[in-house]
Design a protein around this motif. Sequence first.
Motif, short mmCIF file in Angstrom:
data_model
loop_
_atom_site.label_atom_id
_atom_site.label_comp_id
_atom_site.label_asym_id
_atom_site.label_seq_id
_atom_site.Cartn_x
_atom_site.Cartn_y
_atom_site.Cartn_z
N PHE A 175 0.75 -1.38 -0.05
CA PHE A 175 0.13 -0.04 0.04
C PHE A 175 0.95 1.34 0.04
O PHE A 175 0.61 2.30 -0.70
CB PHE A 175 -1.04 0.11 1.30
N LEU A 176 2.00 1.38 0.75
CA LEU A 176 2.96 2.26 0.75
C LEU A 176 3.74 2.51 -0.54
O LEU A 176 4.11 3.85 -0.85
CB LEU A 176 3.74 2.30 1.87
N LEU A 177 4.06 1.43 -1.07
CA LEU A 177 5.14 1.38 -2.39
C LEU A 177 4.34 1.59 -3.36
O LEU A 177 5.19 1.97 -4.49
CB LEU A 177 6.05 0.45 -2.09
N ALA A 178 3.17 1.17 -3.52
CA ALA A 178 2.34 1.01 -4.94
C ALA A 178 2.48 2.33 -5.55
O ALA A 178 2.78 2.38 -7.04
CB ALA A 178 0.90 0.42 -4.69
N PRO A 179 2.08 3.49 -4.79
CA PRO A 179 2.01 4.79 -5.66
C PRO A 179 3.26 5.09 -6.12
O PRO A 179 3.39 5.89 -7.51
CB PRO A 179 1.64 5.66 -4.58
N LEU A 180 4.45 4.90 -5.48
CA LEU A 180 5.75 5.15 -6.08
C LEU A 180 6.13 4.60 -7.27
O LEU A 180 6.68 5.15 -7.99
CB LEU A 180 6.73 4.91 -4.82
N VAL A 181 5.77 3.07 -7.28
CA VAL A 181 5.97 2.33 -8.41
C VAL A 181 5.11 2.97 -9.89
O VAL A 181 5.32 3.13 -10.89
CB VAL A 181 5.50 0.88 -8.24
N VAL A 182 3.92 3.46 -9.54
CA VAL A 182 3.12 4.30 -10.49
C VAL A 182 3.55 5.42 -10.99
O VAL A 182 3.67 5.57 -11.92
CB VAL A 182 1.58 4.33 -9.79
N ILE A 183 4.34 6.13 -9.99
CA ILE A 183 4.70 7.34 -10.11
C ILE A 183 6.04 7.25 -11.21
O ILE A 183 6.15 7.87 -12.18
CB ILE A 183 5.19 8.34 -9.10
N ALA A 184 7.06 6.39 -10.68
CA ALA A 184 8.21 5.96 -11.69
C ALA A 184 7.73 5.47 -12.94
O ALA A 184 8.33 5.68 -13.88
CB ALA A 184 8.79 4.95 -11.01
N GLY A 185 6.57 4.69 -12.84
CA GLY A 185 6.30 4.04 -14.35
C GLY A 185 5.84 4.96 -15.36
O GLY A 185 5.96 5.07 -16.33
N VAL A 186 4.76 5.78 -14.93
CA VAL A 186 4.35 6.77 -15.54
C VAL A 186 5.48 7.93 -16.04
O VAL A 186 5.62 8.36 -17.23
CB VAL A 186 3.22 7.94 -14.95
N SER A 187 6.44 8.13 -15.42
CA SER A 187 7.68 9.06 -15.60
C SER A 187 8.40 8.46 -16.77
O SER A 187 8.97 9.23 -17.65
CB SER A 187 8.71 9.35 -14.78
N VAL A 188 8.22 7.15 -17.31
CA VAL A 188 9.25 6.61 -18.44
C VAL A 188 8.17 6.29 -19.42
O VAL A 188 8.83 5.65 -20.39
CB VAL A 188 10.13 5.60 -17.85
N SER A 189 7.08 6.55 -19.50
CA SER A 189 6.03 6.38 -20.58
C SER A 189 6.16 6.99 -21.75
O SER A 189 6.55 8.46 -21.91
CB SER A 189 4.57 6.22 -19.96
N GLU A 190 5.89 6.62 -22.77
CA GLU A 190 5.95 7.41 -23.99
C GLU A 190 4.66 8.17 -24.29
O GLU A 190 4.66 8.89 -25.24
CB GLU A 190 6.23 6.13 -25.23
N SER A 191 3.65 7.82 -23.66
CA SER A 191 2.30 8.57 -23.72
C SER A 191 2.48 9.98 -23.35
O SER A 191 3.33 10.23 -22.32
CB SER A 191 1.34 7.86 -23.05
N GLN A 192 1.43 10.96 -23.95
CA GLN A 192 1.75 12.19 -23.71
C GLN A 192 0.58 12.55 -22.56
O GLN A 192 0.68 13.62 -21.99
CB GLN A 192 1.29 13.11 -24.94
N PHE A 193 0.12 11.60 -21.91
CA PHE A 193 -0.76 11.67 -20.87
C PHE A 193 -0.32 10.71 -19.75
O PHE A 193 0.26 9.77 -20.14
CB PHE A 193 -2.45 11.30 -21.34
N ILE A 194 -0.97 10.98 -18.52
CA ILE A 194 -0.84 10.11 -17.39
C ILE A 194 -1.60 9.36 -17.44
O ILE A 194 -2.86 9.22 -17.37
CB ILE A 194 -0.98 11.23 -16.17
#
Length: 267
Positions: free
Chosen positions: A23-42
């Motif tokens: 529960f504590l680490l999942a949001p951090l994983v999501v943020i890190a994943g979105v930061s390396v996405s090719e998509s122009q949207f979150i």
Amino acid sequence: MVKAVPTPIRVAAILFVILTGVFLLAPLVVIAGVSVSESQFIAFPPTGFSLRWYEAVFSSDAYLSAAWISLRVALLVTVTSCLIGGAAAIALHRRKLPFSGALSTLFLSPLVLPTIIYAIGMLMLWSALFGPVSILTLWVSHTIVTTPYVIRTTLAVLSESNPFLEEAAQTMGANRFQRLRLVVLPQCLPGLAAGTFFAFNISFDEAVLALFLRKPGMTTLPVQIYGQLEFSPDPTVAAVSTIMIGLTVLLIFLIDRMLGLQRFAST
């Protein structure tokens, strides 16, 4: 004889710890994943892999300017909080000040005051006494909020220190300054390190005070992130957040190398 813990309770405790960690680490994983996405949207999970959003952050004048203001304020706050909080903790620990109990309560009172109320009050007070807000306003406001953390962690360390070491140093002929430098400050070091860690992170991440005590051209990094999310959200927000997470991890690593996490956590 101590009875063994029943197996169902042990399993439930282990599951609770695992779920709490997720529960504590999942949001951090999501943020890190979105930061390396090719998509122009979150969006999560990320589509492809790209560092374009990190490049956009480091080429953005708005983000760099906001980061520089936040870093400058956080460094100033860290130094002043360490000096004021450390001196106050030593004085309170020795209980040689009149009304030390009342002073201890006063120093710790910012911890229980809602930040938004304090921000509004500080804005009204500063405007009435000194005029427009400035970097100095943020410096003073953040110092008032972060100093109690330094006092609390330093007092926790001093409460477990050996009171006879300073007496022994005095018997050996050490003057007051030498006792402070060679005996008291080394005993305070773990508490001061923990307090300065909290002071830097709280100041660098503080958004409410920065939102109220700002003027055009004086935007801190958290306020810049909130503004980007409100008007034109894109993965650069996740990239900046990941960088801030990395900065926190780096600070913890440095503390571990200098003091050890066990001594740091014991405060």
